[in-house]
Design a protein around this motif. Structure first.
Motif, PDB file in Angstrom:
ATOM      1  N   ILE A 181       0.840  -1.202   0.000  1.00  0.00           N
ATOM      2  CA  ILE A 181       0.000   0.000   0.000  1.00  0.00           C
ATOM      3  C   ILE A 181       0.877   1.256   0.000  1.00  0.00           C
ATOM      4  O   ILE A 181       0.640   2.204  -0.745  1.00  0.00           O
ATOM      5  CB  ILE A 181      -0.955  -0.004   1.206  1.00  0.00           C
ATOM      6  CG1 ILE A 181      -2.014  -1.101   1.036  1.00  0.00           C
ATOM      7  CG2 ILE A 181      -1.615   1.357   1.393  1.00  0.00           C
ATOM      8  CD1 ILE A 181      -2.845  -1.367   2.274  1.00  0.00           C
ATOM      9  N   GLU A 182       1.888   1.239   0.819  1.00  0.00           N
ATOM     10  CA  GLU A 182       2.777   2.402   0.943  1.00  0.00           C
ATOM     11  C   GLU A 182       3.562   2.642  -0.348  1.00  0.00           C
ATOM     12  O   GLU A 182       3.765   3.783  -0.772  1.00  0.00           O
ATOM     13  CB  GLU A 182       3.750   2.190   2.106  1.00  0.00           C
ATOM     14  CG  GLU A 182       4.738   3.327   2.326  1.00  0.00           C
ATOM     15  CD  GLU A 182       4.081   4.633   2.731  1.00  0.00           C
ATOM     16  OE1 GLU A 182       4.652   5.698   2.435  1.00  0.00           O
ATOM     17  OE2 GLU A 182       2.979   4.584   3.340  1.00  0.00           O
ATOM     18  N   ALA A 183       3.984   1.548  -1.003  1.00  0.00           N
ATOM     19  CA  ALA A 183       4.860   1.677  -2.170  1.00  0.00           C
ATOM     20  C   ALA A 183       4.106   1.843  -3.487  1.00  0.00           C
ATOM     21  O   ALA A 183       4.671   2.350  -4.461  1.00  0.00           O
ATOM     22  CB  ALA A 183       5.777   0.450  -2.268  1.00  0.00           C
ATOM     23  N   PHE A 184       2.845   1.450  -3.516  1.00  0.00           N
ATOM     24  CA  PHE A 184       2.131   1.371  -4.799  1.00  0.00           C
ATOM     25  C   PHE A 184       1.951   2.747  -5.440  1.00  0.00           C
ATOM     26  O   PHE A 184       1.596   3.725  -4.784  1.00  0.00           O
ATOM     27  CB  PHE A 184       0.772   0.715  -4.617  1.00  0.00           C
ATOM     28  CG  PHE A 184       0.064   0.458  -5.915  1.00  0.00           C
ATOM     29  CD1 PHE A 184       0.456  -0.587  -6.725  1.00  0.00           C
ATOM     30  CD2 PHE A 184      -0.984   1.273  -6.331  1.00  0.00           C
ATOM     31  CE1 PHE A 184      -0.178  -0.824  -7.941  1.00  0.00           C
ATOM     32  CE2 PHE A 184      -1.624   1.043  -7.536  1.00  0.00           C
ATOM     33  CZ  PHE A 184      -1.223  -0.014  -8.341  1.00  0.00           C
ATOM     34  N   ASP A 185       2.183   2.774  -6.756  1.00  0.00           N
ATOM     35  CA  ASP A 185       2.006   4.003  -7.521  1.00  0.00           C
ATOM     36  C   ASP A 185       1.665   3.596  -8.953  1.00  0.00           C
ATOM     37  O   ASP A 185       2.369   2.786  -9.566  1.00  0.00           O
ATOM     38  CB  ASP A 185       3.291   4.832  -7.499  1.00  0.00           C
ATOM     39  CG  ASP A 185       3.079   6.249  -8.010  1.00  0.00           C
ATOM     40  OD1 ASP A 185       2.326   6.412  -8.993  1.00  0.00           O
ATOM     41  OD2 ASP A 185       3.661   7.183  -7.436  1.00  0.00           O
ATOM     42  N   LEU A 186       0.585   4.155  -9.500  1.00  0.00           N
ATOM     43  CA  LEU A 186       0.186   3.814 -10.864  1.00  0.00           C
ATOM     44  C   LEU A 186       1.258   4.167 -11.882  1.00  0.00           C
ATOM     45  O   LEU A 186       1.350   3.552 -12.949  1.00  0.00           O
ATOM     46  CB  LEU A 186      -1.120   4.526 -11.229  1.00  0.00           C
ATOM     47  CG  LEU A 186      -2.410   3.909 -10.687  1.00  0.00           C
ATOM     48  CD1 LEU A 186      -3.604   4.782 -11.049  1.00  0.00           C
ATOM     49  CD2 LEU A 186      -2.612   2.491 -11.224  1.00  0.00           C
ATOM     50  N   SER A 187       2.077   5.151 -11.564  1.00  0.00           N
ATOM     51  CA  SER A 187       3.120   5.560 -12.502  1.00  0.00           C
ATOM     52  C   SER A 187       4.171   4.472 -12.695  1.00  0.00           C
ATOM     53  O   SER A 187       4.954   4.511 -13.657  1.00  0.00           O
ATOM     54  CB  SER A 187       3.800   6.848 -12.031  1.00  0.00           C
ATOM     55  OG  SER A 187       4.544   6.619 -10.830  1.00  0.00           O
ATOM     56  N   ARG A 188       4.196   3.491 -11.806  1.00  0.00           N
ATOM     57  CA  ARG A 188       5.171   2.410 -11.910  1.00  0.00           C
ATOM     58  C   ARG A 188       4.538   1.120 -12.439  1.00  0.00           C
ATOM     59  O   ARG A 188       5.119   0.045 -12.337  1.00  0.00           O
ATOM     60  CB  ARG A 188       5.849   2.163 -10.558  1.00  0.00           C
ATOM     61  CG  ARG A 188       6.594   3.385 -10.016  1.00  0.00           C
ATOM     62  CD  ARG A 188       7.759   2.962  -9.149  1.00  0.00           C
ATOM     63  NE  ARG A 188       8.758   2.233  -9.934  1.00  0.00           N
ATOM     64  CZ  ARG A 188       9.728   2.782 -10.640  1.00  0.00           C
ATOM     65  NH1 ARG A 188       9.849   4.099 -10.688  1.00  0.00           N
ATOM     66  NH2 ARG A 188      10.587   2.041 -11.310  1.00  0.00           N
ATOM     67  N   VAL A 189       3.322   1.237 -12.967  1.00  0.00           N
ATOM     68  CA  VAL A 189       2.680   0.102 -13.637  1.00  0.00           C
ATOM     69  C   VAL A 189       3.126   0.102 -15.094  1.00  0.00           C
ATOM     70  O   VAL A 189       3.117   1.140 -15.757  1.00  0.00           O
ATOM     71  CB  VAL A 189       1.139   0.192 -13.547  1.00  0.00           C
ATOM     72  CG1 VAL A 189       0.501  -0.939 -14.351  1.00  0.00           C
ATOM     73  CG2 VAL A 189       0.702   0.115 -12.090  1.00  0.00           C
ATOM     74  N   ASN A 190       3.518  -1.054 -15.605  1.00  0.00           N
ATOM     75  CA  ASN A 190       4.044  -1.161 -16.964  1.00  0.00           C
ATOM     76  C   ASN A 190       2.921  -1.190 -18.004  1.00  0.00           C
ATOM     77  O   ASN A 190       1.798  -1.597 -17.716  1.00  0.00           O
ATOM     78  CB  ASN A 190       4.884  -2.433 -17.106  1.00  0.00           C
ATOM     79  CG  ASN A 190       6.023  -2.484 -16.110  1.00  0.00           C
ATOM     80  OD1 ASN A 190       6.643  -1.457 -15.826  1.00  0.00           O
ATOM     81  ND2 ASN A 190       6.300  -3.665 -15.570  1.00  0.00           N
ATOM     82  N   LYS A 191       3.266  -0.805 -19.223  1.00  0.00           N
ATOM     83  CA  LYS A 191       2.318  -0.896 -20.334  1.00  0.00           C
ATOM     84  C   LYS A 191       2.296  -2.299 -20.923  1.00  0.00           C
ATOM     85  O   LYS A 191       1.251  -2.789 -21.343  1.00  0.00           O
ATOM     86  CB  LYS A 191       2.705   0.103 -21.432  1.00  0.00           C
ATOM     87  CG  LYS A 191       2.714   1.555 -21.012  1.00  0.00           C
ATOM     88  CD  LYS A 191       3.191   2.426 -22.166  1.00  0.00           C
ATOM     89  CE  LYS A 191       3.342   3.877 -21.739  1.00  0.00           C
ATOM     90  NZ  LYS A 191       3.858   4.721 -22.844  1.00  0.00           N
ATOM     91  N   SER A 192       3.447  -2.934 -20.977  1.00  0.00           N
ATOM     92  CA  SER A 192       3.556  -4.246 -21.622  1.00  0.00           C
ATOM     93  C   SER A 192       3.044  -5.347 -20.717  1.00  0.00           C
ATOM     94  O   SER A 192       2.981  -5.201 -19.498  1.00  0.00           O
ATOM     95  CB  SER A 192       5.012  -4.515 -22.014  1.00  0.00           C
ATOM     96  OG  SER A 192       5.857  -4.427 -20.876  1.00  0.00           O
ATOM     97  N   GLY A 193       2.676  -6.464 -21.335  1.00  0.00           N
ATOM     98  CA  GLY A 193       2.132  -7.587 -20.589  1.00  0.00           C
ATOM     99  C   GLY A 193       3.128  -8.177 -19.607  1.00  0.00           C
ATOM    100  O   GLY A 193       4.350  -8.057 -19.779  1.00  0.00           O
ATOM    101  N   ALA A 194       2.592  -8.825 -18.567  1.00  0.00           N
ATOM    102  CA  ALA A 194       3.421  -9.425 -17.520  1.00  0.00           C
ATOM    103  C   ALA A 194       3.346 -10.944 -17.624  1.00  0.00           C
ATOM    104  O   ALA A 194       2.251 -11.518 -17.585  1.00  0.00           O
ATOM    105  CB  ALA A 194       2.945  -8.961 -16.150  1.00  0.00           C
ATOM    106  N   ARG A 195       4.488 -11.586 -17.741  1.00  0.00           N
ATOM    107  CA  ARG A 195       4.532 -13.045 -17.881  1.00  0.00           C
ATOM    108  C   ARG A 195       4.249 -13.726 -16.540  1.00  0.00           C
ATOM    109  O   ARG A 195       4.856 -13.385 -15.528  1.00  0.00           O
ATOM    110  CB  ARG A 195       5.895 -13.489 -18.422  1.00  0.00           C
ATOM    111  CG  ARG A 195       5.998 -14.977 -18.743  1.00  0.00           C
ATOM    112  CD  ARG A 195       7.346 -15.294 -19.354  1.00  0.00           C
ATOM    113  NE  ARG A 195       8.415 -15.133 -18.378  1.00  0.00           N
ATOM    114  CZ  ARG A 195       8.801 -16.092 -17.523  1.00  0.00           C
ATOM    115  NH1 ARG A 195       8.194 -17.270 -17.508  1.00  0.00           N
ATOM    116  NH2 ARG A 195       9.797 -15.861 -16.689  1.00  0.00           N
TER     117      ARG A 195
END
Length: 535
Positions: A332-346
């Motif tokens: 919760i403390e670390a989460f930020d939408l700006s650090r969500v990737n555009k590409s798919g996650a394996r």
């Protein structure tokens, strides 16, 4: 962020919650809690033909198991009309269907939507005609005046069809020759040419809205500030933006999460991939109410919810550091939408095992013992052997009063000795069976390695040494036996290997002195003598 953050997770109750849905719920939950906001659960059940009994309860149970209870939403009983917060309820779209017609009518009145009376046969004819010409049929500005709708018909004709009860749909009127400028929190600026958009159906004459209208109306009425959803909804973003504009409402901020890909990295993860490669794709076990087929769940397969949450958080997001282990509060403390990737996650099934192994080590031994005890009982009940060494309660040992009360649960003590090598609770029996049942056979290769000329005499002398240990503790056993080996200049391997083989039946397991302490003096001697006689 000044406004009160409100996010929603809005699954359809058409079956079990896929792992991708759990990831979407998690990111919504983390974002809400990061900004001291509200996490809403809304059940989008407008398509009653696909409704599956028990699916809603499954969704709620899955969220609770993952430690992500919703702040607002329906009660966990699908038959109940109660909600956790009636200010914005009800939270099932099927219970809100009286709301949507007025908004569809409003769009017609403003010229942003229209009635369409085309039959399925007519639309099918146009599709096939376009295919034959190498084209794609799109119901929009290009051809809507050639079709049967309130844009091509007179007001009298439209009124007559409605009065006659003719079937109809209400379609959104997409603009022509415009460029939409959309913003996605993850993907940035997006430009869309409106000429390629079709006039989506918003409402049907059966009184039920489509997803698009219900979704927008509900998000507005529930004051949703951020829509965080899967990438599969990205093609709908243009329509949703236009609907907000048509109503004159402020649109929420949108964020479309990357797909969860197959372990190969090619294509979206599906149940078939899990079945093929041997891992679950659902958080909880699911029994299909129609076929009675059972799909595996991570909970029943022995995964800890903390491991699943930690693993899912890294599917498409990273903290920007080397840290991998996060509890929920840290996420919760670390989460930020700006650090969500555009590409798919394996999806890496081995990685979630790695997380589970880690969280196994953090679990309280007494808690693990409670989970292991039914397995022990089952195994002991299944064997007719009379050589059981540990009961599932406590065993008699010399100077028992020297064992602290908190350590008297034998299974918990065993768990503490073996969990370092375990990934699942189901691993415990293979790692510890010798604590509960004496060896019935000895590993052939290990036997040749451990029992050689002179071993029998050493083992008989060892029995004499063990008999002299009055306070049968790990420390005293180590002192006595290691002292005897050192004083007589005996190689440690000549004693410790056959001793382990006698106690376990193989050259494996935790420290031999721990094993001897746990099974007791009498059983230790009995096993050594049995090995001497057999080998």
């Amino acid at each position: 962020m000044t406004k009160n953050v409100r996010v929603r997770f809005a699954p359809s109750p058409t079956g079990p919650l896929h792992i991708g849905g759990v990831r979407t719920a998690l990111f919504n939950y983390l974002f809400a809690k990061k900004h001291h906001g509200t996490f809403v659960l809304r059940i989008e059940d407008t398509d009653q033909n696909r409704y599956v009994e028990g699916a809603e309860k499954y969704i709620v149970d899955a969220l609770n198991w993952c430690g992500m209870p919703y702040d607002e939403g329906p009660t966990s009983t699908a038959l109940s009309t109660d909600s956790k917060n009636e200010t914005f309820g009800p939270y099932r779209q099927s219970e809100r269907k009286h709301l949507y017609k007025q908004y569809a009518d409003e769009l017609i009145a403003s010229g942003n939507a229209y009635y369409a009376f085309d039959t399925a046969e007519t639309l099918d004819f146009h599709r096939k005609d376009h295919e034959a010409k190498g084209k794609t049929f799109i119901y929009n500005w290009h051809n809507r005046l050639k079709l049967s709708n309130s844009l091509s018909l007179s007001a009298e004709e439209v009124k007559a069809k409605l009065n006659a009860g003719d079937a109809y749909v209400i379609r959104f009127k997409s603009p022509q020759d415009e460029t939409l400028h959309l913003i996605d929190s993850i993907r940035g600026d997006i430009k869309i040419d409106t000429n390629i958009l079709d006039d989506k159906v918003l409402f049907k004459s059966d009184g039920m809205p489509t997803y698009h209208l219900a979704n927008i109306v509900d998000d507005h009425l529930m004051e949703i500030t951020h829509v965080i959803r899967g990438e599969e909804w990205l093609p709908s973003l243009a329509l949703h933006y236009q609907l907000y504009k048509a109503f004159g409402w402020d649109a929420p901020e949108f964020a479309h999460l990357p797909l969860i890909l197959k372990p190969t990295g090619k294509g979206k993860l599906s149940k078939r991939d899990g079945d093929k490669l041997g891992f679950p794709v659902f958080p909880l076990e699911w029994k299909d109410p129609k076929s009675n087929d059972i799909s595996r769940g991570y909970k029943e397969d022995g995964y800890f919810p903390e491991a699943m949450v930690n693993f899912l958080a890294f599917l498409g997001w990273n903290p920007g550091t080397e840290q991998e282990i996060f509890n929920l509060d840290e996420l919760i403390e670390a989460f930020d939408l700006s650090r969500v990737n555009k590409s798919g996650a394996r999806f890496d099934p081995d990685k979630i095992k790695w997380f589970n192994h880690y969280y196994m080590q953090t679990q309280n031994d007494d808690v693990l013992a409670e989970l292991f005890k039914p397995i022990v009982d089952e195994k002991l009940n299944a064997t007719s052997s009379t050589s059981t060494s540990l009961s599932t309660g406590s065993v008699e040992r010399s100077h028992q009063d020297e064992i602290s009360p908190s350590s008297r649960n034998d299974i918990a003590l065993v768990v503490g000795l073996i969990k370092e090598r375990a990934t699942f609770i189901s691993d415990f029996w293979n790692l510890s069976h010798f604590f509960f049942i004496a060896p019935k056979a000895y590993d052939e290769k290990a036997s040749k390695k451990a029992f050689k000329e002179g071993t029998k005499e050493l083992m008989l002398e060892l029995v004499s040494i063990i008999n002299t240990v009055e306070d049968f503790s790990v420390e005293n056993l180590q002192t006595k036996i290691k002292g005897w080996i050192t004083d007589n200049d005996i190689g440690f391997g000549k004693v410790m290997m056959p001793l382990r083989l006698a106690l376990v039946g193989a050259l494996q397991g935790p420290d031999v002195f721990d094993i001897m302490y746990m099974i007791g003096k009498k059983e230790s001697i009995k096993r050594i003598e049995a090995a001497i006689a057999s080998l």
